[in-house]
Scaffold this active site. Structure first.
Site, PDB file in Angstrom:
ATOM      1  N   GLU A  33       5.774  -3.587   0.906  1.00 31.42           N
ATOM      2  CA  GLU A  33       5.925  -3.097  -0.452  1.00 31.42           C
ATOM      3  C   GLU A  33       5.072  -1.937  -0.749  1.00 31.42           C
ATOM      4  O   GLU A  33       3.711  -1.990  -0.807  1.00 31.42           O
ATOM      5  CB  GLU A  33       5.239  -4.373  -1.378  1.00 31.42           C
ATOM      6  CG  GLU A  33       5.849  -5.499  -1.091  1.00 31.42           C
ATOM      7  CD  GLU A  33       6.995  -5.661  -2.197  1.00 31.42           C
ATOM      8  OE1 GLU A  33       7.178  -4.922  -3.212  1.00 31.42           O
ATOM      9  OE2 GLU A  33       8.010  -6.397  -1.924  1.00 31.42           O
ATOM     10  N   GLY A  38       0.907  -1.174  -0.097  1.00 30.76           N
ATOM     11  CA  GLY A  38      -0.055  -0.136  -0.036  1.00 30.76           C
ATOM     12  C   GLY A  38       0.722   1.369  -0.039  1.00 30.76           C
ATOM     13  O   GLY A  38       2.067   1.224  -0.400  1.00 30.76           O
ATOM     14  N   CYS A  78       1.909   0.115  -8.659  1.00 32.48           N
ATOM     15  CA  CYS A  78       3.108   0.909  -7.922  1.00 32.48           C
ATOM     16  C   CYS A  78       4.432   0.794  -8.756  1.00 32.48           C
ATOM     17  O   CYS A  78       5.372   1.594  -8.585  1.00 32.48           O
ATOM     18  CB  CYS A  78       3.387  -0.250  -6.786  1.00 32.48           C
ATOM     19  SG  CYS A  78       3.738  -1.768  -6.869  1.00 32.48           S
ATOM     20  N   GLU A 102       3.606  10.009  -5.583  1.00 37.67           N
ATOM     21  CA  GLU A 102       3.195   8.812  -6.472  1.00 37.67           C
ATOM     22  C   GLU A 102       1.925   9.051  -7.095  1.00 37.67           C
ATOM     23  O   GLU A 102       0.796   9.306  -6.436  1.00 37.67           O
ATOM     24  CB  GLU A 102       3.052   7.683  -5.680  1.00 37.67           C
ATOM     25  CG  GLU A 102       2.706   6.352  -6.338  1.00 37.67           C
ATOM     26  CD  GLU A 102       2.508   5.153  -5.796  1.00 37.67           C
ATOM     27  OE1 GLU A 102       2.889   3.996  -6.136  1.00 37.67           O
ATOM     28  OE2 GLU A 102       1.993   5.155  -4.552  1.00 37.67           O
TER      29      GLU A 102
HETATM   30  P1  NAD Z   1      -4.395   4.034   1.443  1.00 39.45           P
HETATM   31  O1  NAD Z   1      -3.054   4.379   1.709  1.00 39.45           O
HETATM   32  O2  NAD Z   1      -5.690   4.513   2.549  1.00 39.45           O
HETATM   33  O3  NAD Z   1      -4.843   2.441   1.118  1.00 39.45           O
HETATM   34  C1  NAD Z   1      -4.099   1.741   0.464  1.00 39.45           C
HETATM   35  C2  NAD Z   1      -4.478   0.202   0.691  1.00 39.45           C
HETATM   36  O4  NAD Z   1      -3.948   0.329   2.168  1.00 39.45           O
HETATM   37  C3  NAD Z   1      -5.734  -0.209   0.890  1.00 39.45           C
HETATM   38  O5  NAD Z   1      -5.789  -1.412   0.635  1.00 39.45           O
HETATM   39  C4  NAD Z   1      -6.229   0.115   2.179  1.00 39.45           C
HETATM   40  O6  NAD Z   1      -7.495  -0.893   2.622  1.00 39.45           O
HETATM   41  C5  NAD Z   1      -5.070  -0.324   2.984  1.00 39.45           C
HETATM   42  N1  NAD Z   1      -4.872   0.464   4.498  1.00 39.45           N
HETATM   43  C6  NAD Z   1      -5.057   1.655   4.508  1.00 39.45           C
HETATM   44  N2  NAD Z   1      -4.865   2.015   5.992  1.00 39.45           N
HETATM   45  C7  NAD Z   1      -4.432   0.998   6.546  1.00 39.45           C
HETATM   46  C8  NAD Z   1      -4.144   0.760   7.759  1.00 39.45           C
HETATM   47  N3  NAD Z   1      -4.349   1.548   8.745  1.00 39.45           N
HETATM   48  N4  NAD Z   1      -3.981  -0.574   8.003  1.00 39.45           N
HETATM   49  C9  NAD Z   1      -4.035  -1.437   7.197  1.00 39.45           C
HETATM   50  N5  NAD Z   1      -4.332  -1.367   5.925  1.00 39.45           N
HETATM   51  C10 NAD Z   1      -4.571  -0.029   5.519  1.00 39.45           C
HETATM   52  O7  NAD Z   1      -4.834   4.510   0.230  1.00 39.45           O
HETATM   53  P2  NAD Z   1      -5.807   4.555  -1.118  1.00 39.45           P
HETATM   54  O8  NAD Z   1      -6.670   5.631  -1.369  1.00 39.45           O
HETATM   55  O9  NAD Z   1      -6.778   3.047  -0.688  1.00 39.45           O
HETATM   56  O10 NAD Z   1      -4.811   4.042  -2.120  1.00 39.45           O
HETATM   57  C11 NAD Z   1      -4.231   5.178  -2.705  1.00 39.45           C
HETATM   58  C12 NAD Z   1      -2.709   5.243  -2.417  1.00 39.45           C
HETATM   59  O11 NAD Z   1      -2.173   3.991  -1.722  1.00 39.45           O
HETATM   60  C13 NAD Z   1      -1.814   5.196  -3.774  1.00 39.45           C
HETATM   61  O12 NAD Z   1      -1.592   6.621  -3.568  1.00 39.45           O
HETATM   62  C14 NAD Z   1      -0.706   4.376  -3.690  1.00 39.45           C
HETATM   63  O13 NAD Z   1       0.468   5.176  -3.010  1.00 39.45           O
HETATM   64  C15 NAD Z   1      -1.014   3.368  -2.506  1.00 39.45           C
HETATM   65  N6  NAD Z   1      -1.169   2.157  -2.991  1.00 39.45           N
HETATM   66  C16 NAD Z   1      -0.105   1.382  -3.325  1.00 39.45           C
HETATM   67  C17 NAD Z   1      -0.370   0.096  -3.730  1.00 39.45           C
HETATM   68  C18 NAD Z   1       1.183  -0.586  -4.184  1.00 39.45           C
HETATM   69  O14 NAD Z   1       0.960  -1.630  -4.674  1.00 39.45           O
HETATM   70  N7  NAD Z   1       2.114  -0.203  -3.638  1.00 39.45           N
HETATM   71  C19 NAD Z   1      -1.273  -0.663  -3.884  1.00 39.45           C
HETATM   72  C20 NAD Z   1      -2.641   0.170  -3.672  1.00 39.45           C
HETATM   73  C21 NAD Z   1      -2.432   1.505  -2.998  1.00 39.45           C
END
Ligand code: NAD
Length: 477
Positions: free
Chosen positions: A247, A225, A281, A378
């Site tokens: 990751e 994430g 990502c 990003e």
């Molecule tokens: P986000 O950061 O809130 O969430 C990303 C993911 O993390 C989601 O699946 C969410 O359920 C999980 N998550 C969020 N807070 C969490 C916590 N406290 N504990 C456990 N899991 C948690 O953001 P979003 O709006 O859903 O996604 C956008 C951003 O997330 C993007 O800008 C990108 O940077 C990042 N992202 C990265 C990847 C990757 O493959 N590295 C994948 C998805 C999202």
């Protein structure tokens, strides 16, 4: 198994829903309509998931690794038979096209299978000379948190190596794409995974991660994430010294040198970048082009991008579907507005489409000032910046000018330039003359703010093991 429209939790070998558990809506990003729901875990569900994983730990870790692997291979076969319908569910939840969803499930199957086939070999003692050896042992219960962009592959890349290594898992699937976790966990159930070895929960992410990571039962945290959330989770994991595999985000450069095969580079970039509407990502996001090629590259790249057909993700004529949620559209608007206010030019795209659904067109920005946010945050969407460079040193410097370090790509036939860039780029993965993502058999991980630890290949399994050093073997005889 859970109803297709109301996704359930899986705890201690049973699907669960109802009672006092709240539900969360699941939205189709192509229509913005709620079409399903997902059950949210209560504290007692989480307690039970923790207790059942801990109860199952001993038997699972001491089960012959060959048998653990056979269950993974059987689950891969079962999942393979469901790909067609599972891919349709993924498309409805996430917005990626049917071919993209099918391709993703195929890679998830390969990942389950690869780890299943290598479970025995990667659990075997490693000789270190005549009287020393390393004995790999499972670390213990894993808390795995997976996102919505590539939910099938990313679940498989966490579950399969952890299970191969002998660790029970509590998986929090993405609430936006619950069917994926359900299909994969159900395949494992049908393949004979013992009760408690895999538990699936959903809910408010911050509540679930805080609760699970506060438990000393959990020994490993694995998360994909954003960097911001990864840091919060690593801080929580520090209290119990849980091992972390993170990751996180990326902001990948592509360096196109003067001798590059231009049609090949443009085709590779336009195909790879806009898969899953750019929400990957390791999608390229900053293109650096040798000055003599710049004008031609820009006009051909813009032309190629304009040909990408945007539409409903289940329509066979569609190349790119909607973004996954309204948050991504807001981010695209914010990053584009900021860049334009600072003097950037929009070559194509640049505004959300006037239709239902979270649609943002492929967008190319040029003349982007170095302090624009789009060059540092990003983008995680279909936005590309294109800029010229004068020499390879400058290209490397610009490529490294973000806090991220996940993937980097380069196009040149010159061996010395390739070597210079491979050595100089701060990235976990460098691809030369094509764009490539993760594969089941190779390690993948970021540097700098893109995280630490590895998923994939042998190192992916080692991430869930203790490597116990045994010295003095035979010295009693
Ligand atoms: P986000 O950061 O809130 O969430 C990303 C993911 O993390 C989601 O699946 C969410 O359920 C999980 N998550 C969020 N807070 C969490 C916590 N406290 N504990 C456990 N899991 C948690 O953001 P979003 O709006 O859903 O996604 C956008 C951003 O997330 C993007 O800008 C990108 O940077 C990042 N992202 C990265 C990847 C990757 O493959 N590295 C994948 C998805 C999202």
């Amino acid at each position: 198994m859970s109803n297709a429209r109301s996704h359930e939790l899986f705890i201690n070998g049973k699907w669960r829903a109802g009672g006092s558990r709240p539900t969360l809506p699941v939205i189709n990003p192509a229509t913005e309509k709620v079409f399903a729901s997902v059950t949210s875990a209560t504290v007692s569900d989480l307690d039970e998931a923790l207790a059942s994983a801990e109860r199952a730990r001993k038997a699972w870790s001491s089960r012959p690794a060959k048998e653990r692997g056979e269950i993974l291979v059987a689950a891969a076969r079962i999942l393979a038979t469901k790909i067609e319908s599972a891919a349709r569910d993924l498309t409805a939840e996430q917005g990626k096209t049917i071919p993209e969803a099918t391709g993703e499930y195929t890679r998830a199957v390969e990942t389950l299978e690869w780890n299943g086939r290598h479970a025995e070999e990667l659990s075997a003692p490693i000789p270190m000379g005549p009287n020393r050896m390393i004995v790999p042992e499972p670390l213990g219960v894993v808390a795995a948190f997976t996102p919505w962009n590539y939910p099938a592959v990313l679940i498989a890349r966490k579950l399969a190596p952890a299970l191969a290594a002998g660790c029970p898992v509590i998986l929090k699937g993405a609430e936006e794409t619950p069917s994926v976790a359900v299909h994969i966990v159900e395949s494992l159930r049908q393949a004979g995974i013992p009760d408690g070895v895999v538990n699936l929960v959903f809910g408010v992410p911050v509540h679930i991660s805080r609760y699970l990571l506060s438990s000393p039962i959990v020994k490993v945290l694995t998360f994909t994430g954003s960097t911001a959330v990864g840091k919060q989770l690593a801080a929580l994991a520090a209290n119990n010294l849980q091992r972390c595999i993170l990751e996180l985000g990326g902001h990948s450069p592509v360096i196109v040198c003067e001798d590059a095969d231009l049609p090949k580079a443009i085709q590779a970039i336009s195909e790879y970048k806009f898969e899953c509407a750019g929400q990957s990502c390791n999608a390229p996001s900053r293109i650096l082009v040798a000055r003599p090629l710049y004008d031609e590259f820009l006009s051909r790249m813009t032309e190629a991008v304009r040909k990408i057909r945007i539409g409903l993700p289940d329509d066979a004529a569609t190349d790119m579907g909607p973004m996954a949620n309204a948050r991504r559209i807001e981010a695209m608007q914010r990053l584009t507005k900021d860049a334009v206010e600072r003097g950037a030019r929009i070559e194509t795209g640049g505004a959300c489409l006037d239709r239902p659904g979270f649609y943002w067109p492929p967008t190319i920005l040029t003349a982007v000032p170095k302090d624009a946010r789009v060059l540092h945050e990003e983008p995680f969407g279909p936005i590309l910046t294109v800029a010229p460079f004068e020499g390879i040193e400058e290209a490397i410097e610009e490529a490294n000018a973000t806090d991220y370090g996940l993937a980097a790509y380069l196009f040149t036939g010159a061996a010395d330039a390739q070597q210079m860039m491979i050595n100089g780029l701060s990235a976990g993965a460098v691809s030369v003359n094509y764009l490539k993502g993760v594969s089941a058999d190779a390690p993948y991980g970021g540097v700098k703010q893109s995280g630490y630890g590895y998923e994939g290949g042998e190192q992916g399994v080692r991430s869930f093991q203790i490597l116990k050093m045994v010295n003095g073997l035979g010295s009693f005889g």
